[in-house]
Write a protein that holds these residues in place. Structure first.
Motif, PDB file in Angstrom:
ATOM      1  N   PHE A  41      67.823  72.265  32.381  1.00 51.89           N
ATOM      2  CA  PHE A  41      68.758  70.899  32.931  1.00 51.89           C
ATOM      3  C   PHE A  41      67.602  69.923  32.806  1.00 51.89           C
ATOM      4  CE2 PHE A  41      69.267  73.888  36.347  1.00 51.89           C
ATOM      5  CZ  PHE A  41      71.043  73.613  36.750  1.00 51.89           C
ATOM      6  N   ALA A  42      66.425  70.358  31.475  1.00 51.64           N
ATOM      7  CA  ALA A  42      65.866  69.505  31.211  1.00 51.64           C
ATOM      8  C   ALA A  42      65.993  68.463  30.203  1.00 51.64           C
ATOM      9  CB  ALA A  42      64.117  70.159  30.226  1.00 51.64           C
ATOM     10  N   GLY A  43      66.170  67.207  30.600  1.00 53.33           N
ATOM     11  CA  GLY A  43      66.403  65.808  29.151  1.00 53.33           C
ATOM     12  C   GLY A  43      68.114  66.174  30.175  1.00 53.33           C
ATOM     13  N   TYR A  44      68.011  66.510  31.278  1.00 55.90           N
ATOM     14  CA  TYR A  44      69.774  65.858  31.752  1.00 55.90           C
ATOM     15  C   TYR A  44      69.955  65.766  32.427  1.00 55.90           C
ATOM     16  CZ  TYR A  44      71.373  68.772  27.500  1.00 55.90           C
ATOM     17  OH  TYR A  44      71.461  69.294  26.097  1.00 55.90           O
ATOM     18  N   ALA A  45      68.531  64.856  33.365  1.00 52.40           N
ATOM     19  CA  ALA A  45      68.244  64.056  33.989  1.00 52.40           C
ATOM     20  C   ALA A  45      69.014  64.860  35.796  1.00 52.40           C
ATOM     21  CB  ALA A  45      68.668  62.259  33.910  1.00 52.40           C
ATOM     22  N   LEU A  46      68.559  66.106  35.886  1.00 50.46           N
ATOM     23  CA  LEU A  46      69.447  67.249  36.221  1.00 50.46           C
ATOM     24  C   LEU A  46      68.376  67.802  36.972  1.00 50.46           C
ATOM     25  CD1 LEU A  46      72.771  68.076  34.949  1.00 50.46           C
ATOM     26  CD2 LEU A  46      72.626  67.283  37.137  1.00 50.46           C
ATOM     27  N   VAL A  51      73.226  70.602  41.548  1.00 51.73           N
ATOM     28  CA  VAL A  51      73.989  71.117  41.283  1.00 51.73           C
ATOM     29  C   VAL A  51      75.200  71.668  42.551  1.00 51.73           C
ATOM     30  CG1 VAL A  51      74.471  72.074  38.409  1.00 51.73           C
ATOM     31  CG2 VAL A  51      73.232  73.399  40.253  1.00 51.73           C
ATOM     32  N   SER A  52      74.350  71.585  43.553  1.00 52.40           N
ATOM     33  CA  SER A  52      75.024  72.582  44.767  1.00 52.40           C
ATOM     34  C   SER A  52      75.820  71.225  45.571  1.00 52.40           C
ATOM     35  CB  SER A  52      73.715  72.724  45.816  1.00 52.40           C
ATOM     36  OG  SER A  52      72.871  72.056  45.859  1.00 52.40           O
ATOM     37  N   ASP A  53      75.375  69.581  44.980  1.00 52.55           N
ATOM     38  CA  ASP A  53      75.869  68.608  45.593  1.00 52.55           C
ATOM     39  C   ASP A  53      77.302  68.742  45.320  1.00 52.55           C
ATOM     40  OD1 ASP A  53      76.657  65.226  46.583  1.00 52.55           O
ATOM     41  OD2 ASP A  53      74.505  64.850  45.641  1.00 52.55           O
ATOM     42  N   PRO A  54      78.252  68.611  46.264  1.00 49.82           N
ATOM     43  CA  PRO A  54      79.875  68.092  45.560  1.00 49.82           C
ATOM     44  C   PRO A  54      79.930  67.366  45.453  1.00 49.82           C
ATOM     45  CG  PRO A  54      79.169  69.135  48.936  1.00 49.82           C
ATOM     46  CD  PRO A  54      78.036  68.619  47.905  1.00 49.82           C
ATOM     47  N   SER A  55      79.490  66.320  45.595  1.00 47.87           N
ATOM     48  CA  SER A  55      79.543  65.071  44.405  1.00 47.87           C
ATOM     49  C   SER A  55      79.260  64.691  43.541  1.00 47.87           C
ATOM     50  CB  SER A  55      79.339  63.664  45.517  1.00 47.87           C
ATOM     51  OG  SER A  55      77.395  63.739  45.230  1.00 47.87           O
ATOM     52  N   ALA A  56      78.371  65.645  42.613  1.00 46.11           N
ATOM     53  CA  ALA A  56      77.645  66.066  41.229  1.00 46.11           C
ATOM     54  C   ALA A  56      78.972  66.126  40.585  1.00 46.11           C
ATOM     55  CB  ALA A  56      76.931  66.765  41.641  1.00 46.11           C
ATOM     56  N   ARG A  57      78.775  65.005  39.201  1.00 43.51           N
ATOM     57  CA  ARG A  57      79.234  65.393  38.046  1.00 43.51           C
ATOM     58  C   ARG A  57      78.300  65.208  36.595  1.00 43.51           C
ATOM     59  NH1 ARG A  57      82.313  66.515  41.781  1.00 43.51           N
ATOM     60  NH2 ARG A  57      83.986  65.743  42.260  1.00 43.51           N
ATOM     61  N   VAL A 248      74.786  56.497  33.762  1.00 39.19           N
ATOM     62  CA  VAL A 248      75.345  56.088  34.958  1.00 39.19           C
ATOM     63  C   VAL A 248      74.982  57.145  35.873  1.00 39.19           C
ATOM     64  CG1 VAL A 248      76.783  54.620  36.045  1.00 39.19           C
ATOM     65  CG2 VAL A 248      76.694  53.990  33.535  1.00 39.19           C
ATOM     66  N   ALA A 249      76.095  57.846  35.631  1.00 42.55           N
ATOM     67  CA  ALA A 249      75.916  58.970  36.271  1.00 42.55           C
ATOM     68  C   ALA A 249      74.869  59.883  37.031  1.00 42.55           C
ATOM     69  CB  ALA A 249      76.858  60.107  36.189  1.00 42.55           C
ATOM     70  N   ALA A 250      74.065  59.906  35.953  1.00 40.00           N
ATOM     71  CA  ALA A 250      72.032  60.033  36.320  1.00 40.00           C
ATOM     72  C   ALA A 250      71.474  59.538  37.554  1.00 40.00           C
ATOM     73  CB  ALA A 250      71.199  60.138  34.679  1.00 40.00           C
ATOM     74  N   VAL A 251      71.292  57.757  36.367  1.00 37.27           N
ATOM     75  CA  VAL A 251      71.224  56.733  37.530  1.00 37.27           C
ATOM     76  C   VAL A 251      71.611  56.257  39.467  1.00 37.27           C
ATOM     77  CG1 VAL A 251      71.010  54.035  38.038  1.00 37.27           C
ATOM     78  CG2 VAL A 251      70.652  55.326  35.995  1.00 37.27           C
ATOM     79  N   GLU A 252      72.930  57.347  39.540  1.00 36.21           N
ATOM     80  CA  GLU A 252      73.751  57.110  40.828  1.00 36.21           C
ATOM     81  C   GLU A 252      73.234  58.786  41.361  1.00 36.21           C
ATOM     82  OE1 GLU A 252      77.436  57.617  40.313  1.00 36.21           O
ATOM     83  OE2 GLU A 252      77.970  55.639  39.877  1.00 36.21           O
ATOM     84  N   ARG A 253      73.258  59.955  40.837  1.00 40.17           N
ATOM     85  CA  ARG A 253      71.717  60.915  41.227  1.00 40.17           C
ATOM     86  C   ARG A 253      70.607  59.940  42.302  1.00 40.17           C
ATOM     87  NH1 ARG A 253      74.417  63.305  37.221  1.00 40.17           N
ATOM     88  NH2 ARG A 253      72.633  63.482  35.596  1.00 40.17           N
ATOM     89  N   GLN A 254      70.193  59.140  41.144  1.00 46.05           N
ATOM     90  CA  GLN A 254      68.429  59.437  41.566  1.00 46.05           C
ATOM     91  C   GLN A 254      68.538  57.989  42.606  1.00 46.05           C
ATOM     92  OE1 GLN A 254      65.680  59.986  40.791  1.00 46.05           O
ATOM     93  NE2 GLN A 254      66.802  62.279  39.101  1.00 46.05           N
ATOM     94  N   LEU A 255      69.487  58.100  43.089  1.00 43.63           N
ATOM     95  CA  LEU A 255      69.686  56.466  43.859  1.00 43.63           C
ATOM     96  C   LEU A 255      70.381  57.314  44.884  1.00 43.63           C
ATOM     97  CD1 LEU A 255      71.713  53.117  42.071  1.00 43.63           C
ATOM     98  CD2 LEU A 255      69.137  53.355  42.542  1.00 43.63           C
ATOM     99  N   ARG A 256      71.032  58.160  45.794  1.00 44.57           N
ATOM    100  CA  ARG A 256      71.774  58.559  45.901  1.00 44.57           C
ATOM    101  C   ARG A 256      71.048  58.653  47.290  1.00 44.57           C
ATOM    102  NH1 ARG A 256      75.847  60.466  42.929  1.00 44.57           N
ATOM    103  NH2 ARG A 256      78.014  59.342  43.360  1.00 44.57           N
TER     104      ARG A 256
END
Length: 346
Positions: A41-46, A51-57, A248-256
């Motif tokens: 996941f390096a370089g993809y802000a993951l 990946v086990s989060d149902p809301s992750a995209r 945007v998805a990466a920022v949301e993952r950091q915030l939640r």
């Protein structure tokens, strides 16, 4: 060379719209073997936990890149078949329940095809009736990547077969499997699993069955249960995250997970290994701002928490980063046009 169609303007290539089901299965398998998957996941802000989060995209581009790295660490030649065989209808959640409670095998297939993206599938499926009285399930890759196509087809068709046999009975036997790549060294495993004619180097990827199997009704069909399952599936799909860009998805993952801490742009930029200026510029280029994203995530979480009447409005505000309940009320009214109490009672 086998023809694989690539849809260049497919929004999934760069928009974070795909659930992470397949990535989660790969991580689980690696963990069973004691492997560290962080480098995937390096370089993809993951990270592997995301990946086990149902809301992750994730975007299709990200998913394929991560799969490519996983294949390097999990060199099983039959990796796709292994993952597919582990699937059952329960792995599809509410979609699986809706298929299992359908009127017939035909209806179950229709439900599965209509809602296939809810499973995080990395191949697009469509069904065609052939003049020969056969039904063909075609699988197409949105992005042409010959290095991962065999894995994707193995995982897709073996999981489809596992689910189909669970629905229609273990005796279900395809007529043939056509694949747009050369026969692999483990072709005998294909023969054992699919138990049908195999055609490699074809112009497309498809699994063909006798159309008569579609007429099979489900003995335990109950219209009330079926409608309830479909309604629950529709509600879940309606609340699924909207399409986001990768940044945007990466920022949301950091915030939640950090909302109660009220993280700021510099904090999130550090977590994403970017400078504050770079992150701000990337978000602006995607038509977003950190403040807008932060407020959206706080609003979504506040609406979820307000459903729990055991929590006071002040407690809800605290969990989304407000130390003063009055500030939370004003912000919530700005976001939704209603007060927290009005939203809770509606």
């Amino acid at each position: 060379m086998a023809r694989v169609v690539t849809t260049v303007d497919d929004p999934r290539l760069s928009a974070a719209v795909l659930p992470t089901n397949i990535l989660c299965s790969l991580v689980q398998l690696a963990e069973e073997r004691g492997l560290d998957t962080s480098a995937w996941f390096a370089g993809y802000a993951l990270n592997p936990g995301d990946v086990s989060d149902p809301s992750a995209r994730v975007s299709y581009r990200q998913a394929i890149a991560i799969v490519r790295r996983a294949l390097a660490d999990l060199p099983d030649p039959d990796l796709g078949l292994r993952l597919g065989r582990r699937q059952d209808i329960g792995n599809f959640g509410l979609l699986g329940l809706a298929m299992k409670t359908a009127r017939s095998f035909l209806d179950a297939i229709g439900i599965g095809i209509a809602h296939q993206r809810a499973t995080g599938a990395l191949l697009d499926l469509h069904v065609e009736s052939l003049p020969s009285g056969e039904l063909a399930l075609y699988a197409r890759a949105p992005l042409n990547d010959a290095t991962v196509l065999p894995f994707l087809c193995e995982e897709m068709f073996s999981s489809v077969l596992a689910v189909a046999r669970e629905l229609a009975g273990p005796a279900l036997r395809p007529l043939r499997l056509e694949l747009a790549y050369a026969a692999p060294a483990h072709v005998d495993e294909y023969r054992e699993l699919f138990d049908c004619a195999l055609h490699f180097g074809s112009a497309h990827n498809c699994l063909v069955v006798d159309a008569q199997v579609l007429d099979q009704p489900f003995a335990n069909y109950n219209p009330v249960t079926s409608r309830q399952a479909l309604a629950a599936l529709q509600r879940e799909l309606q609340t699924s995250p909207a399409a986001r860009s990768e940044t945007v998805a990466a920022v949301e993952r950091q915030l939640r997970p950090r909302l109660s801490e009220n993280p700021r742009l510099p904090d999130v930029a550090v977590s994403l290994c970017r400078s504050e200026r770079t992150l701000r510029r990337q978000l602006a280029g995607e038509g977003e701002s950190f403040t807008t994203i932060h407020d959206r995530v706080r609003c979504e979480r506040a609406l979820e928490l307000l459903r729990d009447r055991r929590l006071s409005v002040a407690q809800v505000g605290s969990q989304v980063g407000f130390g003063d309940v009055r500030e939370f009320r004003r912000a919530f009214k700005r976001w939704t046009g209603r007060t927290p109490v009005e939203s809770r009672e509606s």
